[in-house]
Design a protein around this motif. Structure first.
Motif, short mmCIF file in Angstrom:
data_model
loop_
_atom_site.label_atom_id
_atom_site.label_comp_id
_atom_site.label_asym_id
_atom_site.label_seq_id
_atom_site.Cartn_x
_atom_site.Cartn_y
_atom_site.Cartn_z
N CYS A 1 0.83 -1.20 0.00
CA CYS A 1 0.00 0.00 0.00
C CYS A 1 0.87 1.26 0.00
O CYS A 1 2.07 1.22 0.32
CB CYS A 1 -0.93 0.00 1.22
N ARG B 1 0.68 -1.52 -9.10
CA ARG B 1 0.17 -2.72 -8.42
C ARG B 1 -0.31 -3.75 -9.44
O ARG B 1 -0.16 -4.96 -9.24
CB ARG B 1 -0.95 -2.36 -7.46
N SER C 1 1.19 -8.47 -5.99
CA SER C 1 0.26 -7.54 -5.34
C SER C 1 -0.92 -8.31 -4.79
O SER C 1 -1.35 -9.33 -5.36
CB SER C 1 -0.23 -6.50 -6.34
#
Length: 279
Positions: free
Chosen positions: A163, A254, A260
């Protein structure tokens, strides 16, 4: 805080052709979850089922097939563009047992005791007066009728890892946009109490959350929305243009990284029953 306003027939996420197509993809991914919920709720041929917040009708089409020619589906939505797509889709599929009601949920002239069941998914999260809508649904349900809802219960479970702070800013912008227009991004937390206060008997509750990686089918569900949402949030004044651009770069990175991880916003399926007058 944004001063954004919506047209009467608009939604936070929009009603254009891109959104109609995205909702079709979304229903395809969540179709098995809906069918399983309808089985748990006891939906069967011959019933009259109301679809509250029907959108362009993808769930309504499946409901129409489920209840068959001897049943009917009443699709309620405020957006003319969605209902036009629904009626066109019903014609293309040869479904003649769907009728529509075009109305904001705050203004629906709820029919009295005509429905065996009422279904709602990702609709009550956007409604300012959920107890009022539930009272209207109560009017529409026959004694002993069933209500089935699939709504968000923990939106903050929505994560993409690794993140970055811009993702947190994006999620907060989403939440603030819903709250600004009177919605609740975690309405399912309040639903059991609201349904109980209506005098309904609470049935089973089933949480649904998914984990996915790039390339997975589930991954494509939120990504289709994430790719278009920043522009809408900028338009409505909830996200800065610089954050929108940074979010796009984050999302691209991502998607290119095979390790991911995405966890989807947790949904809670609730089933409740209106008391049978004979009981």
């Amino acid at each position: 805080m944004s001063n954004a306003r919506l047209e009467e027939d608009d939604y936070i996420i929009g009603t254009d052709a891109v959104e109609i197509a995205r909702l079709g993809q979304q229903h395809a991914i969540w179709r098995e979850t809906a069918l399983a919920g309808w089985r748990r709720a006891g939906l069967r041929p011959g019933m009259t089922v109301m679809d509250v917040g029907a959108g362009p009708g993808y769930a309504a089409f499946d409901l129409a097939r489920l209840v068959g020619p001897g049943g009917r589906v009443i699709a309620v939505d405020q957006a003319p563009a969605f209902l036009a797509a629904l009626r066109d889709g019903a014609r293309q599929r040869g479904l003649s047992n769907i009728e529509t009601i075009e109305s904001d949920l705050a203004d629906v002239d709820w029919p009295e005791a005509v429905c065996d069941a009422v279904w709602s998914r990702w609709c009550l999260s956007f409604v300012p007066n959920v107890p009022g809508v539930i009272a209207g649904i109560d009017r529409a349900l026959k004694p002993g009728g069933t209500f089935i809802a699939q709504e968000y219960v923990d939106y903050r479970s929505f994560r993409i890892e690794p993140c970055e702070p811009v993702f947190e800013r994006f999620i907060e912008a989403v939440r603030q946009s819903w709250l600004h227009f009177g919605g609740d991004p975690e309405i399912a937390r309040r639903l059991p109490a609201i349904l109980s206060n209506q005098g309904w008997e609470l049935g089973p509750m089933t949480p649904v959350i998914h984990a996915a990686r790039p390339g997975d089918w589930i991954w494509s569900w939120p990504i289709a929305w994430l790719e278009q949402a920043p522009d809408r949030l900028v338009e409505l004044g909830f996200l800065a243009p610089d954050d929108a651009e940074a979010f796009r770069l984050f999302l691209h990175a991502r998607q290119q990284d095979p390790v991911s991880l995405m966890t989807t916003p947790m949904v809670l399926e609730l089933i409740a029953h209106k008391p049978d007058a004979r009981g």
